[in-house]
Write a protein that holds these residues in place. Structure first.
Motif, PDB file in Angstrom:
ATOM      1  N   MET A   1       0.770  -1.274  -0.022  1.00  0.00           N
ATOM      2  CA  MET A   1       0.046  -0.057   0.177  1.00  0.00           C
ATOM      3  C   MET A   1       0.845   1.562   0.037  1.00  0.00           C
ATOM      4  O   MET A   1       0.772   2.371  -0.792  1.00  0.00           O
ATOM      5  CB  MET A   1      -0.911   0.122   1.249  1.00  0.00           C
ATOM      6  CG  MET A   1      -1.652   1.179   1.341  1.00  0.00           C
ATOM      7  SD  MET A   1      -2.780   1.394  -0.123  1.00  0.00           S
ATOM      8  CE  MET A   1      -4.303   0.469   0.438  1.00  0.00           C
ATOM      9  N   LYS A   2       2.005   1.457   0.854  1.00  0.00           N
ATOM     10  CA  LYS A   2       2.909   2.310   0.665  1.00  0.00           C
ATOM     11  C   LYS A   2       3.463   2.755  -0.384  1.00  0.00           C
ATOM     12  O   LYS A   2       3.648   3.727  -0.866  1.00  0.00           O
ATOM     13  CB  LYS A   2       3.746   2.371   1.937  1.00  0.00           C
ATOM     14  CG  LYS A   2       4.741   3.545   2.226  1.00  0.00           C
ATOM     15  CD  LYS A   2       5.657   3.528   3.322  1.00  0.00           C
ATOM     16  CE  LYS A   2       6.292   4.621   3.956  1.00  0.00           C
ATOM     17  NZ  LYS A   2       7.203   4.389   4.859  1.00  0.00           N
ATOM     18  N   ARG A   3       3.835   1.630  -1.271  1.00  0.00           N
ATOM     19  CA  ARG A   3       4.496   1.820  -2.399  1.00  0.00           C
ATOM     20  C   ARG A   3       3.605   2.503  -3.511  1.00  0.00           C
ATOM     21  O   ARG A   3       3.573   3.590  -4.171  1.00  0.00           O
ATOM     22  CB  ARG A   3       5.139   0.337  -3.062  1.00  0.00           C
ATOM     23  CG  ARG A   3       5.461   0.688  -4.455  1.00  0.00           C
ATOM     24  CD  ARG A   3       6.827   0.227  -4.746  1.00  0.00           C
ATOM     25  NE  ARG A   3       7.644  -0.134  -4.069  1.00  0.00           N
ATOM     26  CZ  ARG A   3       8.775   0.727  -3.900  1.00  0.00           C
ATOM     27  NH1 ARG A   3       9.240   1.620  -4.513  1.00  0.00           N
ATOM     28  NH2 ARG A   3       9.697   0.178  -2.840  1.00  0.00           N
ATOM     29  N   LEU A   5       0.903   4.319  -3.011  1.00  0.00           N
ATOM     30  CA  LEU A   5       0.650   5.516  -2.436  1.00  0.00           C
ATOM     31  C   LEU A   5       1.736   6.625  -2.870  1.00  0.00           C
ATOM     32  O   LEU A   5       1.427   7.700  -3.052  1.00  0.00           O
ATOM     33  CB  LEU A   5       0.129   5.654  -0.897  1.00  0.00           C
ATOM     34  CG  LEU A   5      -1.254   5.271  -0.599  1.00  0.00           C
ATOM     35  CD1 LEU A   5      -1.287   5.110   0.983  1.00  0.00           C
ATOM     36  CD2 LEU A   5      -2.383   5.959  -1.289  1.00  0.00           C
ATOM     37  N   LEU A   6       2.940   6.076  -2.881  1.00  0.00           N
ATOM     38  CA  LEU A   6       4.227   6.876  -3.081  1.00  0.00           C
ATOM     39  C   LEU A   6       4.136   7.150  -4.612  1.00  0.00           C
ATOM     40  O   LEU A   6       4.315   8.410  -4.898  1.00  0.00           O
ATOM     41  CB  LEU A   6       5.491   6.042  -2.907  1.00  0.00           C
ATOM     42  CG  LEU A   6       6.680   6.653  -3.398  1.00  0.00           C
ATOM     43  CD1 LEU A   6       6.879   7.929  -2.793  1.00  0.00           C
ATOM     44  CD2 LEU A   6       7.608   5.465  -3.310  1.00  0.00           C
ATOM     45  N   ARG A  62      14.502   9.996  -2.192  1.00  0.00           N
ATOM     46  CA  ARG A  62      12.971  10.095  -1.768  1.00  0.00           C
ATOM     47  C   ARG A  62      12.834  11.011  -0.590  1.00  0.00           C
ATOM     48  O   ARG A  62      11.868  11.918  -0.383  1.00  0.00           O
ATOM     49  CB  ARG A  62      12.586   8.513  -1.470  1.00  0.00           C
ATOM     50  CG  ARG A  62      11.063   8.521  -0.791  1.00  0.00           C
ATOM     51  CD  ARG A  62      10.618   7.259  -1.161  1.00  0.00           C
ATOM     52  NE  ARG A  62      10.625   6.737  -2.251  1.00  0.00           N
ATOM     53  CZ  ARG A  62      11.048   5.460  -2.795  1.00  0.00           C
ATOM     54  NH1 ARG A  62      11.501   4.586  -1.857  1.00  0.00           N
ATOM     55  NH2 ARG A  62      10.950   5.226  -3.989  1.00  0.00           N
ATOM     56  N   ARG A  63      13.861  10.395   0.341  1.00  0.00           N
ATOM     57  CA  ARG A  63      13.551  11.279   1.661  1.00  0.00           C
ATOM     58  C   ARG A  63      13.893  12.905   1.369  1.00  0.00           C
ATOM     59  O   ARG A  63      12.972  13.781   2.079  1.00  0.00           O
ATOM     60  CB  ARG A  63      14.692  11.017   2.729  1.00  0.00           C
ATOM     61  CG  ARG A  63      14.327   9.589   3.275  1.00  0.00           C
ATOM     62  CD  ARG A  63      15.202   9.105   4.358  1.00  0.00           C
ATOM     63  NE  ARG A  63      14.895   9.778   5.565  1.00  0.00           N
ATOM     64  CZ  ARG A  63      15.613   9.287   6.572  1.00  0.00           C
ATOM     65  NH1 ARG A  63      16.541   8.510   6.721  1.00  0.00           N
ATOM     66  NH2 ARG A  63      15.238   9.977   7.792  1.00  0.00           N
ATOM     67  N   TRP A 118       1.252  13.112   4.143  1.00  0.00           N
ATOM     68  CA  TRP A 118       1.301  12.086   3.303  1.00  0.00           C
ATOM     69  C   TRP A 118       2.792  12.028   2.721  1.00  0.00           C
ATOM     70  O   TRP A 118       3.478  10.972   2.733  1.00  0.00           O
ATOM     71  CB  TRP A 118       0.594  12.032   2.082  1.00  0.00           C
ATOM     72  CG  TRP A 118       0.603  11.307   0.926  1.00  0.00           C
ATOM     73  CD1 TRP A 118       1.183  10.107   0.984  1.00  0.00           C
ATOM     74  CD2 TRP A 118      -0.115  11.458  -0.303  1.00  0.00           C
ATOM     75  NE1 TRP A 118       0.874   9.285  -0.257  1.00  0.00           N
ATOM     76  CE2 TRP A 118      -0.132  10.299  -1.085  1.00  0.00           C
ATOM     77  CE3 TRP A 118      -1.259  12.118  -0.663  1.00  0.00           C
ATOM     78  CZ2 TRP A 118      -0.509   9.843  -2.232  1.00  0.00           C
ATOM     79  CZ3 TRP A 118      -1.965  12.090  -1.941  1.00  0.00           C
ATOM     80  CH2 TRP A 118      -1.675  10.702  -2.743  1.00  0.00           C
ATOM     81  N   TRP A 121       5.411  11.026   5.330  1.00  0.00           N
ATOM     82  CA  TRP A 121       5.404   9.456   5.478  1.00  0.00           C
ATOM     83  C   TRP A 121       6.654   8.919   4.850  1.00  0.00           C
ATOM     84  O   TRP A 121       7.253   7.756   5.096  1.00  0.00           O
ATOM     85  CB  TRP A 121       4.294   8.935   5.004  1.00  0.00           C
ATOM     86  CG  TRP A 121       4.119   7.428   5.374  1.00  0.00           C
ATOM     87  CD1 TRP A 121       4.513   6.495   6.260  1.00  0.00           C
ATOM     88  CD2 TRP A 121       2.809   6.741   4.512  1.00  0.00           C
ATOM     89  NE1 TRP A 121       3.749   5.331   6.172  1.00  0.00           N
ATOM     90  CE2 TRP A 121       3.097   5.367   5.192  1.00  0.00           C
ATOM     91  CE3 TRP A 121       2.161   6.578   3.518  1.00  0.00           C
ATOM     92  CZ2 TRP A 121       2.446   4.235   4.784  1.00  0.00           C
ATOM     93  CZ3 TRP A 121       1.434   5.748   3.272  1.00  0.00           C
ATOM     94  CH2 TRP A 121       1.500   4.327   3.757  1.00  0.00           C
ATOM     95  N   TYR A 122       7.158   9.608   3.687  1.00  0.00           N
ATOM     96  CA  TYR A 122       8.382   9.162   2.821  1.00  0.00           C
ATOM     97  C   TYR A 122       9.582   9.738   3.431  1.00  0.00           C
ATOM     98  O   TYR A 122      10.767   9.652   2.793  1.00  0.00           O
ATOM     99  CB  TYR A 122       7.992   9.443   1.442  1.00  0.00           C
ATOM    100  CG  TYR A 122       6.904   8.518   0.987  1.00  0.00           C
ATOM    101  CD1 TYR A 122       6.758   7.242   0.761  1.00  0.00           C
ATOM    102  CD2 TYR A 122       5.631   9.172   1.141  1.00  0.00           C
ATOM    103  CE1 TYR A 122       5.813   6.405   0.525  1.00  0.00           C
ATOM    104  CE2 TYR A 122       4.535   8.412   0.812  1.00  0.00           C
ATOM    105  CZ  TYR A 122       4.624   7.034   0.424  1.00  0.00           C
ATOM    106  OH  TYR A 122       3.530   6.296  -0.147  1.00  0.00           O
ATOM    107  N   ARG A 124      10.497   9.088   6.294  1.00  0.00           N
ATOM    108  CA  ARG A 124      11.158   7.968   7.312  1.00  0.00           C
ATOM    109  C   ARG A 124      11.636   6.906   6.539  1.00  0.00           C
ATOM    110  O   ARG A 124      11.140   6.586   5.618  1.00  0.00           O
ATOM    111  CB  ARG A 124       9.924   7.797   8.351  1.00  0.00           C
ATOM    112  CG  ARG A 124       9.343   9.005   8.775  1.00  0.00           C
ATOM    113  CD  ARG A 124       7.808   8.811   9.526  1.00  0.00           C
ATOM    114  NE  ARG A 124       7.918   7.634  10.611  1.00  0.00           N
ATOM    115  CZ  ARG A 124       8.351   7.807  11.816  1.00  0.00           C
ATOM    116  NH1 ARG A 124       8.731   9.129  12.276  1.00  0.00           N
ATOM    117  NH2 ARG A 124       8.334   6.857  12.543  1.00  0.00           N
ATOM    118  N   ASP A 126      11.793   2.799   5.830  1.00  0.00           N
ATOM    119  CA  ASP A 126      10.786   1.847   5.970  1.00  0.00           C
ATOM    120  C   ASP A 126      10.681   0.980   6.810  1.00  0.00           C
ATOM    121  O   ASP A 126      11.853   0.594   7.446  1.00  0.00           O
ATOM    122  CB  ASP A 126      10.611   1.109   4.405  1.00  0.00           C
ATOM    123  CG  ASP A 126      10.286   1.972   3.276  1.00  0.00           C
ATOM    124  OD1 ASP A 126       9.397   2.967   3.462  1.00  0.00           O
ATOM    125  OD2 ASP A 126      10.883   1.587   2.151  1.00  0.00           O
TER     126      ASP A 126
END
Length: 126
Positions: A1-3, A5-6, A62-63, A118, A121-122, A124, A126
């Motif tokens: 799900m996290k991927r 949403l990314l 990403r971060r 949202w 969340w990215y 942090r 994984d």
């Protein structure tokens, strides 16, 4: 799900960034009058949205990109406040967007914090 949403987050920002160049008049209209060079601000924010939307999809960036999205969302928040407080309904709203209602202008304010969460969340691991 996290991927999933990314990917959605990245695509959302890239598409929104592109719209700064396809619906420029709309974005210029919503820049608060106390800010200088509205057209330049629209182009700069559009480029930032496209770049950060792509960079958030790349693991190595990403971060940092997620923090950049948070900063961008905070930077454009005054425009959303300006629109809501002054009940601004831009004449050049793109057809796909439709004319925002007064309620929609006010709902954008808390939605901005959902977007910030949202993106956060990215920031942090994984």
């Amino acid at each position: 799900m996290k991927r999933l949403l990314l990917v959605l987050l990245g695509v959302l920002f890239v598409c929104t960034g592109v719209s700064h160049f396809t619906a420029t008049d709309f974005f210029v209209e919503i820049v608060p009058p106390y800010l200088p060079a509205p057209l330049a601000l629209v182009w700069i924010s559009g480029v930032a949205e496209i770049a950060l939307g792509v960079l958030v999809l790349i693991p190595a960036t990403r971060r940092l990109a997620a923090w950049g999205l948070i900063a961008l969302l905070l930077a454009v928040f005054p425009a959303n406040i300006h629109m809501a407080l002054n009940d601004i309904h831009p004449a050049h709203a793109p057809a796909w967007m439709g004319q925002p209602t007064t309620l929609a202008l006010w709902l954008r304010l808390p939605l901005q914090f959902v977007m910030i969460a949202w993106a956060w969340w990215y920031t942090r691991d994984d």
